[in-house]
Design a protein around this motif. Structure first.
Motif, PDB file in Angstrom:
ATOM      1  N   ALA A  43       4.080   4.456   3.228  1.00 12.73           N
ATOM      2  CA  ALA A  43       4.249   5.827   2.760  1.00 12.73           C
ATOM      3  C   ALA A  43       3.074   6.286   1.892  1.00 12.73           C
ATOM      4  CB  ALA A  43       5.552   5.951   1.981  1.00 12.73           C
ATOM      5  N   VAL A  44       2.543   5.399   1.080  1.00 11.13           N
ATOM      6  CA  VAL A  44       1.564   5.813   0.070  1.00 11.13           C
ATOM      7  C   VAL A  44       0.161   5.299   0.376  1.00 11.13           C
ATOM      8  CG1 VAL A  44       1.016   5.706  -2.389  1.00 11.13           C
ATOM      9  CG2 VAL A  44       3.372   5.947  -1.668  1.00 11.13           C
ATOM     10  N   GLY A  45       0.078   4.154   1.042  1.00  8.54           N
ATOM     11  CA  GLY A  45      -1.224   3.678   1.494  1.00  8.54           C
ATOM     12  C   GLY A  45      -2.096   3.056   0.432  1.00  8.54           C
ATOM     13  N   ASP A  46      -1.504   2.608  -0.668  1.00 10.17           N
ATOM     14  CA  ASP A  46      -2.322   2.020  -1.735  1.00 10.17           C
ATOM     15  C   ASP A  46      -2.585   0.542  -1.426  1.00 10.17           C
ATOM     16  OD1 ASP A  46      -3.507   1.135  -4.022  1.00 10.17           O
ATOM     17  OD2 ASP A  46      -2.042   2.044  -5.387  1.00 10.17           O
ATOM     18  N   PRO A  47      -3.848   0.142  -1.252  1.00 10.53           N
ATOM     19  CA  PRO A  47      -4.138  -1.268  -0.948  1.00 10.53           C
ATOM     20  C   PRO A  47      -3.650  -2.226  -2.039  1.00 10.53           C
ATOM     21  CG  PRO A  47      -6.093   0.099  -0.695  1.00 10.53           C
ATOM     22  CD  PRO A  47      -5.064   0.952  -1.327  1.00 10.53           C
ATOM     23  N   ALA A  69      -0.687   9.714  -2.826  1.00 11.36           N
ATOM     24  CA  ALA A  69      -0.775   9.021  -1.531  1.00 11.36           C
ATOM     25  C   ALA A  69      -2.208   9.011  -1.033  1.00 11.36           C
ATOM     26  CB  ALA A  69       0.136   9.712  -0.520  1.00 11.36           C
ATOM     27  N   MET A  70      -2.540   7.945  -0.316  1.00 16.92           N
ATOM     28  CA  MET A  70      -3.910   7.845   0.204  1.00 16.92           C
ATOM     29  C   MET A  70      -3.887   7.357   1.644  1.00 16.92           C
ATOM     30  SD  MET A  70      -4.915   4.797  -2.437  1.00 16.92           S
ATOM     31  CE  MET A  70      -3.633   4.953  -3.683  1.00 16.92           C
ATOM     32  N   THR A  85      -0.865  -2.380  -3.241  1.00 15.39           N
ATOM     33  CA  THR A  85       0.461  -2.852  -2.849  1.00 15.39           C
ATOM     34  C   THR A  85       0.334  -4.123  -2.009  1.00 15.39           C
ATOM     35  OG1 THR A  85       1.097  -0.530  -2.762  1.00 15.39           O
ATOM     36  CG2 THR A  85       2.634  -2.109  -1.821  1.00 15.39           C
ATOM     37  N   ASN A 110       8.106  -3.318  -0.057  1.00 12.00           N
ATOM     38  CA  ASN A 110       6.730  -3.010  -0.464  1.00 12.00           C
ATOM     39  C   ASN A 110       5.905  -2.526   0.724  1.00 12.00           C
ATOM     40  OD1 ASN A 110       7.030  -3.476  -3.177  1.00 12.00           O
ATOM     41  ND2 ASN A 110       6.261  -5.582  -3.120  1.00 12.00           N
ATOM     42  N   LEU A 126       9.660  -4.372  -7.514  1.00  5.17           N
ATOM     43  CA  LEU A 126       8.976  -3.567  -6.500  1.00  5.17           C
ATOM     44  C   LEU A 126       7.628  -3.055  -6.993  1.00  5.17           C
ATOM     45  CD1 LEU A 126      11.917  -1.408  -5.088  1.00  5.17           C
ATOM     46  CD2 LEU A 126      10.576  -3.135  -3.845  1.00  5.17           C
ATOM     47  N   ASP A 127       6.708  -3.022  -6.083  1.00  5.08           N
ATOM     48  CA  ASP A 127       5.400  -2.445  -6.394  1.00  5.08           C
ATOM     49  C   ASP A 127       5.566  -1.023  -6.939  1.00  5.08           C
ATOM     50  OD1 ASP A 127       2.390  -2.329  -6.054  1.00  5.08           O
ATOM     51  OD2 ASP A 127       3.004  -0.679  -4.748  1.00  5.08           O
ATOM     52  N   GLU A 128       6.455  -0.288  -6.327  1.00  4.11           N
ATOM     53  CA  GLU A 128       6.672   1.098  -6.769  1.00  4.11           C
ATOM     54  C   GLU A 128       7.256   1.134  -8.181  1.00  4.11           C
ATOM     55  OE1 GLU A 128       9.009   3.334  -4.000  1.00  4.11           O
ATOM     56  OE2 GLU A 128       8.889   5.181  -5.151  1.00  4.11           O
ATOM     57  N   ARG A 171      -2.371   6.859  -9.372  1.00  6.83           N
ATOM     58  CA  ARG A 171      -1.387   5.830  -9.004  1.00  6.83           C
ATOM     59  C   ARG A 171      -1.949   4.489  -9.457  1.00  6.83           C
ATOM     60  NH1 ARG A 171       0.807   1.985  -5.615  1.00  6.83           N
ATOM     61  NH2 ARG A 171       2.973   2.374  -5.044  1.00  6.83           N
ATOM     62  N   MET A 175       7.112  -0.883   3.244  1.00  8.98           N
ATOM     63  CA  MET A 175       7.529   0.515   3.468  1.00  8.98           C
ATOM     64  C   MET A 175       6.792   1.436   2.507  1.00  8.98           C
ATOM     65  SD  MET A 175      11.667   0.200   3.931  1.00  8.98           S
ATOM     66  CE  MET A 175      12.368  -1.220   4.768  1.00  8.98           C
ATOM     67  N   GLN A 176       6.705   0.981   1.262  1.00  9.62           N
ATOM     68  CA  GLN A 176       5.999   1.767   0.256  1.00  9.62           C
ATOM     69  C   GLN A 176       4.534   1.920   0.639  1.00  9.62           C
ATOM     70  OE1 GLN A 176       6.637   3.467  -2.355  1.00  9.62           O
ATOM     71  NE2 GLN A 176       4.809   3.469  -3.626  1.00  9.62           N
TER      72      GLN A 176
END
Lengths: 944, 515
Positions: free
Chosen positions: B267-271, A718-719, B273, B261, A937-939, A738, B263-264
């Protein structure tokens, strides 16, 4: 002449090396060992730095963490907390096997309170056969692996056995130095075998141009340059490509040195030929493993049978005595002389066989002279037999002399008989008589090369035996008229000429002749000596082969052994059948000394503008050849992984690091030279490199285990906006990795979570669904045919790879074309990737299968089924908000498909889904829609 | 202002595909930025989506007239001896053995021994104000000659198709180098955020010999590779939703996808995304915009007539097991592609590459010959090309659109002689071999001069006689016309400064054709 600058680097370099060796300081570990002036850091061998002291020692799990944390602390940064267990097991599984865990595996790990719960998962994954498949793909990018030749025609090439070799080697955790040795010079190793020969296909992944009218020598030169460039890039992170045209501007390789290094690789038999020769029919260590097992069983049986022969020696002798009185069918000709027209050495043995050795010759005529006494010729000679025998001195046991392709062609077989008087002088009245032969037959003839060709009048026709190498063959020729010497002859001298004129080194390695006086009809071409003849040979004088044969013959008529013999025969037949379809893989075959090429510099890289002749040598600024290493490819292979090579271990650990963390400690994995980007943490790189060589013994699994068990690796990814902006590529490692999955991982994961993935390993490459009309190339009639079986759902690395038209959905996810060595894939994020995951039939099918699976296993209501599907894809449990949003989508889609059952039917057909009994098609379609969202999903497409 | 030469541009491009520039441009991260990006449509998108779009338009090195390129590649290599390079002397030498000095030390694909000279098989006319000689097989093109600069002194060092095509299209005869279209979109981006920046269209029923590597991005990021748009099936691979999923349902799935996405991201803050969300929205827009632009049936009849286009025509070659047998005849696919090319350029696509297969007239087999096939192939392209030039001109787009016509090499002034049949003048078996030493290409629009005859060959059309033009010269000129300094435009790769025009500064911009 080398560039003056090169010479000065060389001198300074030598001084730097001496300083480095003389003062093995462990110095300030946060700073790279200070190189001597002028010496680029990467050319100084790494020393094991002392892991530095850190303030937050409690965070540290491994020395790796000290190197990372010391830098973070120096920058006033804190590491991230450890990721949760669902994230960790998904990260680990994707990194080590390329596949996601199952929710059950994840739960087991989440609930495992053992102190070594994490390490147990790591060890389980490293032991999985999936590990080799995943990491093979990484290596295959470097190997520029593909299933075709490249260029215009881009014809098929059997390369998959090599791919299987890589998988098997990685699964067996072959140490990287051995992995190197076998691929670069597996043909030259003292312990070379079929497996090491297969490994050399690494450098046969170069392209072949078969377009009409191309100059083979030009494209052979390109292939050799590709081998040079790829070798230096893959192992040493050096880009020598520019030195092929001019002396290297930045790194210490002059054009002369380039071609001297090229000279090591310029001695293999490949020649840009249409069929990629030389090739060898070699076994895949995966799909042909059962042949190996059968062979082992057969060998054991044979030993056992042999031992029985020993044990029953008394019985055998009695049996032999009954034979001794019989008349042998074949009488072996014991040569008085055997000569080669081209100067090869022919050595007669006690069993009458003549073994060729010494000078390699393209064509040859063997002339064998033997005498027969009057007693042997009470009846006329009716037939003559030629045996081409196996021998341990021949490649693959022969029977031909040519390495890798031990075939032979007998173009003409001629016999001349002379009657001699008691003094051994020719009887004047009887001129030497050329014997006319007829009715040729052989145990086996190669397609298009029948044995009859050996006795017709056409010297272009002849008898050959490919692909039945490694076994003896026999031909029988009747005499057109049975021949007897004149009554006054005391003996007969037979002169047999075996003319082998094909011209491609296809000559017999070991030959034996015999004659018969029996009725021709009773004579069949059976391999092996006549037991009757062997029985006459005193035991002490028998060759091992004779022992085998007489034992076999004895046991054949011995009732107690028949079951074992039956089993051996069955095994032999099965092995033969399985061996028949072996792919012919292009391999490296070193030219014999007398055929070695003279290497010249190609001025400005142009082969039509040859410059000075050069001899093989290593670039002078780099470390020297290890002591005792030969001046050939084998020496180069040893040099690559020599302990004092400053680069190979660094480059290798950096590559592994980059696959795990998304970016290397040296970002330019392809360039460790002065033009590359400096390491972000050289002490860490050097520590890993030295550990890899010394502590891990070049074991990739041990290296991986050391990295993934570190606290650094286990951090959350996480960032915050600030941390993302400050360190966009996570080069400081203040958080966990990530980044998007690779093309193959995206595919494999979708198939795995939907339950479609085939576990089948190895074998020929497969053709999963691909849009119509993608393959439409000139002068190549190949078609893309998707099978309707599990081959539709194999892992991505088994997808058929055509260089000029690579599988489009994986290209969209940054897979390489396989044309040249690809050191790292540059990750992109494009709308075409979105289209693939939305609409490619592969993912539509996966979504439908995932939907059916969730309805089946996910409980009774939509909500629990959605949660089930969610966990299959993302492993972690969904949040309430996520579940709510997905439930809303499901409801909307369900309403849509309930009102339009035709659309539901169409979507299910597109996904090849059939609703199970009691399942509403509209609901299955709605779930397929939902599953499609999950897979997009991105995830889902990101390693957490 | 340009930093192509200062920073490794590749690194910058990679960063732009990621989060780097998102923060650098000050747009911030999160759904606010996303909202503004998604709001950007058409013209506005150029600014709004710049941070996430590596194809966002970029300024050239210096101002230039040409904004877009339409490159017409005749795969197989048409005969310049019949089409453009009028050589009366060849009539005189017709049937005589080729002088030895032309053969010594030369490599040919098929010619063996001493071939005979072969005169042009079709009549030439003097056309236009400029009075240039053009084949009677090209009457429509002839009417546009004064808008075109014809280069009759081309030469290359490749004499096989695949390496020859790769050399022309990537600057290197071997595989693994970026296509010209990739270089250009890498340098200039594209003007339409809803369409690929580099589009490839094929006709003649076959992929050209060099395969898809001809529009590969080599060592540039894959986002710059050419996107093959197809006239049958999905115009872009994977563009259509699966059967049973209509556009409304697709929208619903993308709404859910975006929500999850986000929401993700929270939670994670990755640009990254955020970039991915934007790319899904672009994909959704492409699902509309690509079929729209690819649909030529909406063109008025008189425009279609101008090109000889026939909307909806499905070439039999497309579905044939072996389309080689079917590439002949009255096939309007190339004409349709020319209409498409204009529509794409009009919509802001940067580089449109057409390949037309079927020009390799060796006469190795019956009718694969100059006398039979060349008139058919010429008819397939003549009106279409003239229509393209005229249409662009009428719309005021010719000034900003560079059209390039040519092949990987030319054909020999000698007849081919490798079989019993083609060694004598026999109808259906009149062929010529590959000829890299002197041949013709032409270029129009985009800041070039019309009505120019540039360069020439010797008496028999073997070697350039004046103003020889090498492939890298042509590439330098194309880049220059687009405002990309061919000498400075490079990326760092494997220790080399890779450029389209190769490592040396020998290539020249052909100033004689630049307006």
């Amino acid at each position: 002449m080398s560039h003056p600058l090169v010479r000065s680097i060389l001198i300074v370099g030598a001084a730097a090396l001496m300083i480095a060796v003389a003062s093995p300081t462990q110095g300030d570990p946060t700073k790279p060992a200070a190189p001597a002036a002028g010496k680029h850091w990467a050319f100084v061998p790494p020393l094991r730095p002392q892991p530095p002291a850190v303030r937050d020692a409690a965070w540290v799990r491994s020395p790796i963490d000290r190197f990372v944390l010391a830098k973070l602390e120096a920058d006033n940064l804190n590491p991230s907390p450890e990721a949760d267990r669902y994230t960790l097991i998904r990260r680990l599984s994707l990194d080590l096997t390329g596949l996601p865990p199952t929710p059950a595996e994840a739960d087991a790990f989440a609930n495992d309170t053992a102190a070594d719960a994490y390490e147990k998962v790591v060890d389980r994954l490293l032991a999985s056969p999936r590990y080799g498949e995943h990491w093979a793909r990484v290596w295959l990018d470097l190997a520029r692996y593909a299933d075709t030749q490249g260029y215009e025609k881009d014809n098929h090439r059997d390369m998959w056995a090599y791919r299987d070799w890589v998988i098997a080697a990685l699964n067996a955790d072959m140490p990287f130095d051995r992995f190197t040795l076998e691929q670069i010079a597996g043909d030259l190793l003292p312990d070379a075998n079929d497996s090491t020969r297969l490994a050399t296909a690494f450098h046969r992944n170069t392209m072949t141009n078969t377009e009409g009218g191309t100059d083979d020598e030009e494209y052979r030169g390109y292939a050799v340059k590709d081998r040079v460039d790829t070798t230096l890039q893959v192992w040493m992170g050096l880009t020598a490509a520019c030195a092929k045209c001019h002396s290297h501007k930045y790194d210490p390789i002059s054009i002369e040195e380039y071609y001297r290094f090229y000279a090591y690789f310029n001695q293999t038999g490949d020649h840009d030929g249409y069929h990629d020769d030389p090739r060898a029919q070699l076994r895949s260590p995966i799909v042909h493993a059962n042949i190996n097992e059968k062979e082992a069983e057969l060998a054991a049986l044979r030993t056992e049978l042999g031992a029985m022969g020993e044990r029953l020696a008394d019985q055998r002798r009695k049996w032999e005595a009954t034979l001794a009185s019989a008349k042998p069918v074949w009488l072996t000709l014991i040569p008085q002389s055997a000569t080669s027209a081209e100067g090869a050495t022919l050595t007669p043995g006690p069993d009458g066989a003549v073994l060729a050795s010494g000078k390699a010759v393209k064509s040859d005529t063997y002339t064998i002279v033997a005498s027969l006494g009057r007693d042997d010729l009470k009846q006329p000679i009716t037939a003559i037999r030629l045996e081409a025998l196996t021998d341990p001195s021949l490649d693959k046991q022969g029977p031909g002399r040519k390495a890798a392709d031990p075939n032979y062609v007998v173009n003409t077989f001629e016999v001349v008989a002379e009657a001699l008087d008691a003094a051994g002088k020719p009887i004047a009245a009887a001129a030497p008589a050329p014997i006319k032969l007829a009715n040729a037959r052989a145990d086996f003839s190669q397609n298009g090369w029948p044995v009859a060709g050996a006795i017709d009048d056409d010297p272009k026709t002849g008898w050959a035996i490919s692909p039945q190498f490694s076994r003896s063959h026999v031909a029988v020729f009747d005499l057109a008229e049975p021949w007897s010497p004149p009554a006054d002859a005391a003996s007969v001298r037979l002169t047999v000429a075996i003319r082998q004129l094909y011209g491609d080194w296809l000559v017999i390695g070991k030959a034996r002749l015999s004659v018969s006086t029996s009725a021709p009809a009773s004579l069949s071409p059976v391999v092996g000596e006549d037991p009757v003849a062997i029985a006459r040979v005193p035991e002490a004088k028998r060759t091992p082969q004779q022992w085998t044969e007489i034992n076999d013959a004895f046991l054949a008529q011995h009732a107690d052994t028949s079951a074992k013999r039956q089993r051996a025969a069955t095994l032999e037949a099965e092995i033969e059948a399985a061996t028949k379809g072996l792919p012919a893989t292009p391999v490296m075959v070193e030219l014999p000394p007398e055929r070695q090429r003279k290497t010249r510099i190609h001025n400005r890289g142009n082969f039509l503008d040859p410059g000075e002749f050069v001899t093989p040598a290593l670039p002078a600024a780099l470390h020297p050849m290890p002591e005792g290493a030969p001046e050939n490819r084998l020496g180069v292979a040893r040099w690559l992984t020599a302990r004092n090579n400053p680069l190979t271990a660094r480059v290798a650990v950096n590559r592994i690091w980059a696959r795990l963390f998304g970016i290397g400690i040296v970002e330019t994995e392809e360039d460790f030279g002065t033009q590359g980007i400096a390491p972000t943490n050289q002490p860490l790189l050097d520590y890993l490199a030295v550990e890899y060589m010394d502590a891990h013994g070049w074991s990739q699994k041990k290296l991986l285990r050391a990295i993934v068990t570190s606290a650094t690796y286990r951090q959350s990814g996480a960032m915050t906006p600030a941390s993302a902006a400050a360190d966009p590529f996570n080069q400081r490692l203040a958080r966990g990795p990530r980044f998007r999955l690779s093309a193959e991982q995206v595919r494999d994961q979708a198939l795995a979570v939907s339950g479609l993935l085939s576990a089948k390993m190895g074998g020929p490459s497969v053709m999963p669904p691909q849009p119509e009309g993608v393959w439409r190339t000139v002068y190549n009639g190949a078609n893309w045919k998707t099978p309707d079986n599990e081959d539709r759902y194999r892992r991505g690395l088994y997808t058929y790879w055509r260089r000029t038209s690579p599988y489009p959905s994986m290209i969209n996810f940054d897979a390489g074309s396989g044309e040249v060595c690809l050191i790292r894939r540059i990750r992109t994020n494009t709308p075409l990737q979105a289209l693939v995951l939305m609409n490619d039939p592969v993912y539509v099918e996966a979504a439908s299968a995932l939907a059916a699976r969730s309805i089946r296993d996910g409980g009774a209501d939509a909500r629990s089924r959605i949660a089930h599907a969610f966990r299959l894809v993302l492993i972690r449990p969904p949040t309430d908000a996520e579940l709510l949003r997905l439930t809303a989508l499901h409801a909307a889609a369900l309403a849509e498909f309930r009102s339009d059952s035709e659309a539901a039917g169409e979507l299910l057909a597109a996904g090849r889904a059939k609703p199970a009994a009691g399942v509403d098609p509209a609901d299955l379609a709605a779930f397929s829609t939902l599953a499609n969202v999950l897979l997009n999903l991105d995830e889902a497409v990101t390693k957490p | 202002m340009n930093d192509f030469t200062i920073t490794p541009y590749l690194e910058r491009a990679r960063a732009m595909t990621r989060r780097h520039l998102l923060s650098r441009t000050g747009l911030g991260i999160g759904s606010m930025a996303l909202a503004s990006m998604l709001a950007g449509e058409r013209a506005g998108a150029a600014v709004a989506s710049a941070p996430v779009n590596p194809l966002a338009p970029r300024k050239p090195f210096y101002p230039a007239k040409a904004k877009a390129v339409i490159y017409l590649h005749m795969a197989g290599a048409p005969s310049q001896v019949e089409l453009f390079d009028y050589k009366p002397a060849l009539e005189k030498f017709n049937g005589q053995p080729c002088p030895k000095e032309y053969l010594e030390g030369k490599r040919f694909a098929f010619i063996r021994g001493v071939p005979n000279m072969l005169a042009a098989q079709f009549k030439f006319n003097r056309v236009g104000q400029s009075g240039q000689y053009v084949s009677s097989l090209l009457p429509h093109f002839s009417s546009m000659i004064d808008d075109v600069a014809v280069i009759r002194s081309m030469h290359t060092d490749q004499f096989n198709h695949a390496p020859g095509q790769l050399y022309v299209q990537t600057g290197n005869p071997r595989l693994g180098y970026p296509a010209m279209g990739s270089w250009v979109t890498y340098g200039l981006g594209s003007e339409n955020a809803d369409l690929p920046g580099f589009v490839v269209l094929l006709s003649g029923g076959k992929t050209p010999d060099g395969g898809k590597s001809l529009w590969g991005s080599g060592f540039l990021p894959t986002v710059y590779q050419g996107v093959q748009c197809r006239t049958t099936g999905d115009p872009v691979l994977y563009l259509s939703n699966p059967n049973g999923m209509d556009r409304k349902l697709r929208r619903q799935t993308l709404d859910a996808l975006r929500d999850l996405n986000e929401m993700q991201h929270k939670a994670v803050g990755d640009p990254e995304t955020i970039t991915r969300i934007a790319q899904y929205e672009l994909a959704y827009r492409m699902q509309m915009s690509v079929p729209e632009v690819m649909d030529i049936s909406k063109e008025p009849a008189h425009v279609l007539e101008m090109y000889g286009a026939k909307p909806g025509y499905v070439s039999a070659a497309e579905s044939a097991e072996d389309p080689r047998a079917l590439h002949k005849g009255d096939d309007p696919t190339f004409a349709n592609n020319c209409v498409l090319a204009r529509r794409l350029v009009e919509s802001g696509v940067r580089f449109v590459q057409l390949y037309d297969w079927g020009w390799d007239h060796h006469a190795n087999a019956a009718n694969e010959s100059i006398d039979v096939m060349l008139p058919i192939k010429a008819a397939q392209v003549d009106r279409a090309i003239a229509g393209l030039i005229r249409d662009l001109k009428q719309r005021g787009l010719l000034e900003s659109t560079l059209i390039v016509w040519g092949a990987e090499f030319g054909r020999t002034p000698m007849m081919q002689n490798n079989t019993e049949n083609n060694s004598k003048l026999k109808p259906g078996f009149i062929g010529r071999d590959h000829h890299p030493h002197g041949y013709t290409m032409w270029i129009a629009g985009g800041g070039t001069r019309g009505g120019v005859a540039y360069g020439s060959t010797d008496e028999i059309g073997y070697y350039p006689a004046e103003n020889p033009v090498e492939i890298h010269d042509l590439q330098a000129t194309i880049l220059h016309l687009l405002g990309l300094d061919p000498y400075k435009f490079h990326v760092a790769h494997q220790g080399l400064k890779e450029r389209l025009i190769g490592p040396t500064d020998h290539p020249d911009i052909i100033s004689g054709i630049v307006a």
